[in-house]
Design a protein around this motif. Sequence first.
Motif, PDB file in Angstrom:
ATOM      1  N   ARG A  83       1.161  -1.341  -0.018  1.00  0.00           N
ATOM      2  CA  ARG A  83       0.356  -0.037  -0.160  1.00  0.00           C
ATOM      3  C   ARG A  83       0.972   1.242  -0.125  1.00  0.00           C
ATOM      4  O   ARG A  83       0.188   2.166  -0.759  1.00  0.00           O
ATOM      5  CB  ARG A  83      -0.831  -0.526   1.357  1.00  0.00           C
ATOM      6  N   LEU A  84       1.730   1.252   0.809  1.00  0.00           N
ATOM      7  CA  LEU A  84       3.104   2.063   0.654  1.00  0.00           C
ATOM      8  C   LEU A  84       3.081   2.640  -0.891  1.00  0.00           C
ATOM      9  O   LEU A  84       3.604   3.730  -1.184  1.00  0.00           O
ATOM     10  CB  LEU A  84       3.691   2.624   1.716  1.00  0.00           C
ATOM     11  N   ILE A  85       3.976   1.648  -1.287  1.00  0.00           N
ATOM     12  CA  ILE A  85       4.290   1.710  -3.281  1.00  0.00           C
ATOM     13  C   ILE A  85       3.279   2.317  -3.308  1.00  0.00           C
ATOM     14  O   ILE A  85       3.971   3.191  -4.441  1.00  0.00           O
ATOM     15  CB  ILE A  85       4.394   0.449  -3.207  1.00  0.00           C
ATOM     16  N   ILE A  86       1.635   1.546  -3.728  1.00  0.00           N
ATOM     17  CA  ILE A  86       1.373   2.766  -4.246  1.00  0.00           C
ATOM     18  C   ILE A  86       1.039   3.842  -4.082  1.00  0.00           C
ATOM     19  O   ILE A  86       1.137   4.362  -4.851  1.00  0.00           O
ATOM     20  CB  ILE A  86       0.112   0.820  -4.509  1.00  0.00           C
ATOM     21  N   PHE A  87       1.252   3.793  -3.257  1.00  0.00           N
ATOM     22  CA  PHE A  87       0.268   5.494  -2.518  1.00  0.00           C
ATOM     23  C   PHE A  87       1.727   6.483  -2.965  1.00  0.00           C
ATOM     24  O   PHE A  87       1.402   7.604  -3.569  1.00  0.00           O
ATOM     25  CB  PHE A  87       0.584   5.494  -1.394  1.00  0.00           C
ATOM     26  N   GLY A  88       3.186   5.662  -3.225  1.00  0.00           N
ATOM     27  CA  GLY A  88       4.305   6.796  -3.260  1.00  0.00           C
ATOM     28  C   GLY A  88       4.126   6.810  -5.206  1.00  0.00           C
ATOM     29  O   GLY A  88       4.704   8.158  -5.477  1.00  0.00           O
ATOM     30  N   VAL A  89       4.133   5.990  -5.865  1.00  0.00           N
ATOM     31  CA  VAL A  89       3.181   6.240  -7.418  1.00  0.00           C
ATOM     32  C   VAL A  89       2.581   6.305  -7.644  1.00  0.00           C
ATOM     33  O   VAL A  89       2.625   7.695  -8.459  1.00  0.00           O
ATOM     34  CB  VAL A  89       3.898   4.199  -7.886  1.00  0.00           C
ATOM     35  N   GLY A  90       1.477   6.963  -6.246  1.00  0.00           N
ATOM     36  CA  GLY A  90       0.548   7.549  -7.010  1.00  0.00           C
ATOM     37  C   GLY A  90       0.593   8.925  -6.816  1.00  0.00           C
ATOM     38  O   GLY A  90       0.655  10.028  -7.655  1.00  0.00           O
ATOM     39  N   THR A  91       1.668   9.893  -5.486  1.00  0.00           N
ATOM     40  CA  THR A  91       1.690  10.219  -5.823  1.00  0.00           C
ATOM     41  C   THR A  91       2.715  11.125  -6.561  1.00  0.00           C
ATOM     42  O   THR A  91       3.021  12.580  -6.802  1.00  0.00           O
ATOM     43  CB  THR A  91       2.892  10.890  -4.213  1.00  0.00           C
ATOM     44  N   PHE A  92       3.555  10.423  -6.622  1.00  0.00           N
ATOM     45  CA  PHE A  92       4.673  11.298  -7.872  1.00  0.00           C
ATOM     46  C   PHE A  92       4.175  10.870  -9.407  1.00  0.00           C
ATOM     47  O   PHE A  92       4.737  12.088  -9.802  1.00  0.00           O
ATOM     48  CB  PHE A  92       6.433   9.887  -7.532  1.00  0.00           C
ATOM     49  N   ALA A  93       3.644  10.403  -9.574  1.00  0.00           N
ATOM     50  CA  ALA A  93       2.374  10.056 -11.292  1.00  0.00           C
ATOM     51  C   ALA A  93       1.832  12.061 -10.894  1.00  0.00           C
ATOM     52  O   ALA A  93       1.688  12.815 -11.478  1.00  0.00           O
ATOM     53  CB  ALA A  93       1.871   9.940 -11.342  1.00  0.00           C
ATOM     54  N   ILE A  94       1.116  11.976  -9.850  1.00  0.00           N
ATOM     55  CA  ILE A  94       0.416  13.251  -9.698  1.00  0.00           C
ATOM     56  C   ILE A  94       1.575  14.475  -9.823  1.00  0.00           C
ATOM     57  O   ILE A  94       1.327  15.803 -10.396  1.00  0.00           O
ATOM     58  CB  ILE A  94      -0.649  13.234  -8.326  1.00  0.00           C
ATOM     59  N   ALA A  95       2.759  14.544  -9.309  1.00  0.00           N
ATOM     60  CA  ALA A  95       3.381  15.649  -8.851  1.00  0.00           C
ATOM     61  C   ALA A  95       3.963  15.647  -9.741  1.00  0.00           C
ATOM     62  O   ALA A  95       4.412  17.129 -10.854  1.00  0.00           O
ATOM     63  CB  ALA A  95       4.789  15.170  -8.292  1.00  0.00           C
ATOM     64  N   GLY A  96       4.609  14.675 -10.750  1.00  0.00           N
ATOM     65  CA  GLY A  96       5.441  14.725 -12.353  1.00  0.00           C
ATOM     66  C   GLY A  96       4.108  15.423 -13.041  1.00  0.00           C
ATOM     67  O   GLY A  96       5.112  16.110 -14.262  1.00  0.00           O
ATOM     68  N   THR A  97       2.982  14.916 -12.916  1.00  0.00           N
ATOM     69  CA  THR A  97       2.125  15.727 -13.721  1.00  0.00           C
ATOM     70  C   THR A  97       1.970  17.106 -14.292  1.00  0.00           C
ATOM     71  O   THR A  97       2.117  17.955 -14.449  1.00  0.00           O
ATOM     72  CB  THR A  97       0.906  15.037 -13.412  1.00  0.00           C
ATOM     73  N   LEU A  98       2.319  17.696 -12.076  1.00  0.00           N
ATOM     74  CA  LEU A  98       1.180  19.136 -12.020  1.00  0.00           C
ATOM     75  C   LEU A  98       2.821  19.956 -13.043  1.00  0.00           C
ATOM     76  O   LEU A  98       2.449  21.168 -13.330  1.00  0.00           O
ATOM     77  CB  LEU A  98       1.503  19.259 -11.115  1.00  0.00           C
ATOM     78  N   LEU A  99       3.881  18.831 -12.177  1.00  0.00           N
ATOM     79  CA  LEU A  99       5.223  20.040 -12.745  1.00  0.00           C
ATOM     80  C   LEU A  99       5.307  19.679 -14.154  1.00  0.00           C
ATOM     81  O   LEU A  99       5.786  21.234 -15.213  1.00  0.00           O
ATOM     82  CB  LEU A  99       6.376  19.134 -12.065  1.00  0.00           C
ATOM     83  N   SER A 100       4.272  19.430 -15.528  1.00  0.00           N
ATOM     84  CA  SER A 100       4.820  19.209 -16.667  1.00  0.00           C
ATOM     85  C   SER A 100       4.011  20.186 -16.868  1.00  0.00           C
ATOM     86  O   SER A 100       4.125  20.734 -18.316  1.00  0.00           O
ATOM     87  CB  SER A 100       4.019  17.545 -16.839  1.00  0.00           C
TER      88      SER A 100
END
Length: 473
Positions: free
Chosen positions: A132-149
């Motif tokens: 669950r922690l891994i899935i949460f981390g991946v989701g967080t990074f994906a959202i952050a990357g999208t916002l930055l792009s």
Amino acid sequence: MEQPLTGKKSLLSQVTMNSARKEASKNSQTSSQDIKIPYKNENLQPIAARDALNPEIALGGQTRIETSVMNRKSRSRPVNLPPKAALNHQRANPSSPTIPATPKVDKVTPLITKKRLVKRKKSDGLLTYALRLIIFGVGTFAIAGTLLSVLNPATRINQQAQPKVNKTIVSTAKALTPLALTLNQEIMPLKAAVQQLGAKNKGLTPGAFFVDLDTKNYLDWNGSLPFAAASTIKVPVLVAFFQDVDTGKIRLDEKLTIEKKIIGGGSGGMQYQPLGTKYTALNTATQMIVVSDNTATNMLIKRMGGIKVLNERFQAWGLESTKINNLLPDLTGTNTTSPKDMGNLMSLVDRGELMTLRSRDRLLEIMRRTKTRTLLPQGLGEGAIIAHKTGDIGSMVGDVGLVDMPNGKRYIAVAMVKRPHNDSRAQELIRQISRLSYQQFTKPVATQVMPSPTPFITTIPTQGAVEAGQSPR
């Protein structure tokens, strides 16, 4: 007499109380036997028979689950037990009358099944938590990357530039079937004049193709006749190079390496550089045209897929006589072209049919820097600018160019001459043809297409001569 009676009553009441106590004790034992609840290690058959008659037993409002196993199947049944306080009170007061328990049966009583809980292993819980922690981390990074792009200005610029890149690719794809050069009327006074020059230079076979790009009036003298290409073959190679730059196949700053098998003698200084020397692709293309470097030409031919690939592209552009048969220098003249092929190619370049306008401008800027200026440039007037490429071997000399005049006109100029080995009259003939053409294009349009009053006889029978009313000899 009253005392003995009192004593008898006391004795009677004591006997009655004793008998009542015994009766209560029996009832208590009987009740305790009735509510006996079997467990797994006891015989369940009597209970099953009793349950068939009375599925629920209400005792004091409390419920206890009985579980019996019959034929390897589990069965759950609610049983009401008396409150603990009531049972204790009943045992402490055996003299109180025993009130039989009244079964309390609901109209609709759902069966309650108590499943056996299986404890998860501790390791399973930790693994699940980690996932669950891994899935949460991946989701967080994906959202952050999208916002930055989205917020990155460079990304927005690239997205805005993407349609332009797509348009470039589409335009290049259309260039595989380019539009043919549309011609208007042949300039008869000019044709008569150049044919008269050819008659004075026996032993030379000239070919000329000149086109006014504003009016589409033209000169075609042996324009479709194949000639040895010499270094004029570098013009279509340069066009193919910038076409690949536009499509992203080649970068201008890409490094190309000198190899032994592609070193070409003759003109150019790259042949004298150590093996392994690197040049940028743009520098290589520039050297191929400006100083006519043969080694640079061979490097580009190899980089773009080889001779066969380039010949297929030349055919797709509509060049019927243009073909590479050997790497440079081609001193025997096996590589071929024609004045009309080169004129049509320069027309496609001018219209931006084979490349983007940016690459077109870069190509013409390179061709304006050609060092050899002994042919077509010698016949131009002051203020004229020419982007051109010469070719010179023993059996042929020629020049291919695009001329910008001071009056704003632009015309295609191609002149080639077959000759006896190194006959210098060929160069002079090209200079004279260039001078006559320049003078003709400075005249008003109405006078360019007037028929010549006096026919001229040429030494070479051509279709153009027949059309002009001349007798082929």
